[in-house]
Design a protein around this motif. Structure first.
Motif, mmCIF file in Angstrom:
data_model
loop_
_atom_site.group_PDB
_atom_site.id
_atom_site.type_symbol
_atom_site.label_atom_id
_atom_site.label_comp_id
_atom_site.label_asym_id
_atom_site.label_seq_id
_atom_site.Cartn_x
_atom_site.Cartn_y
_atom_site.Cartn_z
ATOM 1 N N LEU A 66 0.806 -1.227 0.000
ATOM 2 C CA LEU A 66 0.000 0.000 0.000
ATOM 3 C C LEU A 66 0.837 1.274 0.000
ATOM 4 C CD1 LEU A 66 -2.679 -1.147 2.619
ATOM 5 C CD2 LEU A 66 -2.901 -1.156 0.125
ATOM 6 N N THR A 67 2.042 1.224 0.551
ATOM 7 C CA THR A 67 2.948 2.386 0.690
ATOM 8 C C THR A 67 2.207 3.650 1.130
ATOM 9 O OG1 THR A 67 2.760 2.931 -1.670
ATOM 10 C CG2 THR A 67 4.580 1.500 -1.017
ATOM 11 N N PRO A 68 1.632 3.678 2.348
ATOM 12 C CA PRO A 68 0.933 4.877 2.837
ATOM 13 C C PRO A 68 1.853 6.102 2.828
ATOM 14 C CG PRO A 68 0.557 3.001 4.284
ATOM 15 C CD PRO A 68 1.623 2.591 3.324
ATOM 16 N N ASN A 69 1.279 7.240 2.455
ATOM 17 C CA ASN A 69 2.013 8.508 2.408
ATOM 18 C C ASN A 69 3.275 8.416 1.544
ATOM 19 O OD1 ASN A 69 2.089 11.227 3.122
ATOM 20 N ND2 ASN A 69 3.445 10.867 4.862
ATOM 21 N N ALA A 93 8.398 0.380 1.856
ATOM 22 C CA ALA A 93 8.675 -0.534 2.971
ATOM 23 C C ALA A 93 10.116 -0.394 3.435
ATOM 24 C CB ALA A 93 8.402 -1.968 2.533
ATOM 25 N N ASP A 94 11.057 -0.234 2.497
ATOM 26 C CA ASP A 94 12.466 -0.118 2.875
ATOM 27 C C ASP A 94 12.736 1.176 3.644
ATOM 28 O OD1 ASP A 94 13.054 -2.537 1.690
ATOM 29 O OD2 ASP A 94 13.573 -1.641 -0.242
ATOM 30 N N GLN A 95 12.114 2.271 3.222
ATOM 31 C CA GLN A 95 12.280 3.536 3.942
ATOM 32 C C GLN A 95 11.718 3.431 5.358
ATOM 33 O OE1 GLN A 95 10.124 5.999 1.125
ATOM 34 N NE2 GLN A 95 12.006 7.034 0.483
ATOM 35 N N THR A 96 10.531 2.875 5.456
ATOM 36 C CA THR A 96 9.879 2.744 6.762
ATOM 37 C C THR A 96 10.657 1.814 7.677
ATOM 38 O OG1 THR A 96 7.754 3.034 5.638
ATOM 39 C CG2 THR A 96 7.698 2.216 7.901
ATOM 40 N N ARG A 97 11.131 0.702 7.114
ATOM 41 C CA ARG A 97 11.897 -0.262 7.919
ATOM 42 C C ARG A 97 13.195 0.360 8.424
ATOM 43 N NH1 ARG A 97 15.678 -4.215 6.558
ATOM 44 N NH2 ARG A 97 15.337 -3.842 4.344
ATOM 45 N N LEU A 98 13.859 1.152 7.585
ATOM 46 C CA LEU A 98 15.099 1.793 8.000
ATOM 47 C C LEU A 98 14.865 2.714 9.196
ATOM 48 C CD1 LEU A 98 18.084 2.449 7.586
ATOM 49 C CD2 LEU A 98 17.388 4.221 5.944
#
Length: 304
Positions: free
Chosen positions: A21-24, A28-33
């Motif tokens: 979904l990549t909200p905003n 996933a990689d950015q959020t996980r980092l």
């Protein structure tokens, strides 16, 4: 056990759903980092401080450390022999050894064991991680990755530099305070406990962000089969043998072996990327062993 794994699975699926979904517009990689950085630099050291400050550090700590240390070394040896037997190429050999020998003792082990056995397992998990697995990852693991990789990496840093990290400093401070029997102020204990509670859900959600079914490819199956066999079958069996040899009994024995029975650690993907190992194969190993662990962990729980 089944209820706990269902809860963990739902939380992991939420993380995996974020990848779709990549909200905003956050991948996933950015959020996980971001999440893993917050856990590594703040919440994990706080939890290490809270747990080891109160922990009963003694002979049992040496037993946990020896169990994790020897289990990983024997699993590395077994995986290396399989790689030689099946004549894996170097990038695949390095990825398979890392995936098969280093379990996800903290990111998955901590929340699972805490739900099954209780809060006391935090101390067990942290001691296996900081006193057995992490030192081997930062020394032998990196040596293996460099040996089998095709990277033009500069000369490695001093081994001691890898331990100049927040969790290790927190462990050092906590052990000093513990051994000197310094009491924890009431308000500090409450603050540390509240911060520690954030670690488990963030870890599980981050693990879900790291899983990707796109990494599952048929050509990698010949490498995944021995990896899963060692990681989810042979390694827990080695740990069980060692636990009996080290005279671990009861719930500590069961929890320690269960921690070693966890699927492949997520951090290995960083080593594969850095040292030019087969990153796709490693990512597939993490995804497949994590999925298979939903079956293997209940089986080991029944055995133990």
């Amino acid at each position: 056990m089944n209820t706990t794994l269902m809860q963990m699975t739902v939380l992991m699926l939420c993380g995996a759903g974020w990848r779709v979904l990549t909200p905003n517009r956050l991948t996933a990689d950015q959020t996980r980092l971001v999440l893993t950085s917050v856990v590594y630099y703040f919440f994990m050291p706080v939890m290490v401080l809270e747990v080891l400050w109160r922990a009963d550090i003694g002979w049992q700590s040496l037993q946990y450390s020896a169990l994790g240390f020897i289990s990983i070394l024997l699993s590395i040896l077994a995986t290396w022999l399989l790689a030689k037997l099946f004549r894996f190429k170097n990038p695949q050999t390095g990825a398979v050894i890392l995936a098969a020998a280093f379990p996800n003792v903290t990111y998955l082990g901590l929340p699972v064991l805490e739900q099954i056995f209780g809060d006391w397992t935090r101390s067990l998990v942290i001691q296996i991680d900081l006193f057995a697995e992490a030192p081997l990852v930062y020394t032998l693991g990196i040596m293996l990755a460099r040996h089998y990789g095709a990277s033009g990496e500069p000369k490695p840093k001093s081994v001691l530099a890898f331990f100049n990290a927040p969790p290790f400093w927190a462990a050092f401070v906590a052990v000093v305070l513990n051994l000197n029997q310094v009491p924890i102020p009431f308000w500090v204990a409450g603050l540390l406990q509240k911060c520690s509670g954030a670690v488990a859900p963030l870890m599980i959600f981050s693990l879900g962000l790291a899983l990707s079914w796109r990494d599952i490819r048929l050509p990698n199956l010949p490498f995944i089969a021995p990896t899963a066999l060692v990681k989810l079958g042979l390694m827990p069996l080695i740990a069980l043998w060692l636990a009996n040899l080290l005279n671990l009994t009861g719930q500590p024995r069961a929890a320690a072996v269960m921690d070693i029975a966890m699927p492949s650690m997520v951090m290995g993907i960083v080593l594969c990327d850095r040292y030019k190992l087969d990153s796709g194969l490693y990512a597939m190993a993490v995804t497949v062993t994590t999925a298979l662990s939903l079956v293997s962990l209940p089986l080991w729980y029944r055995v133990l």
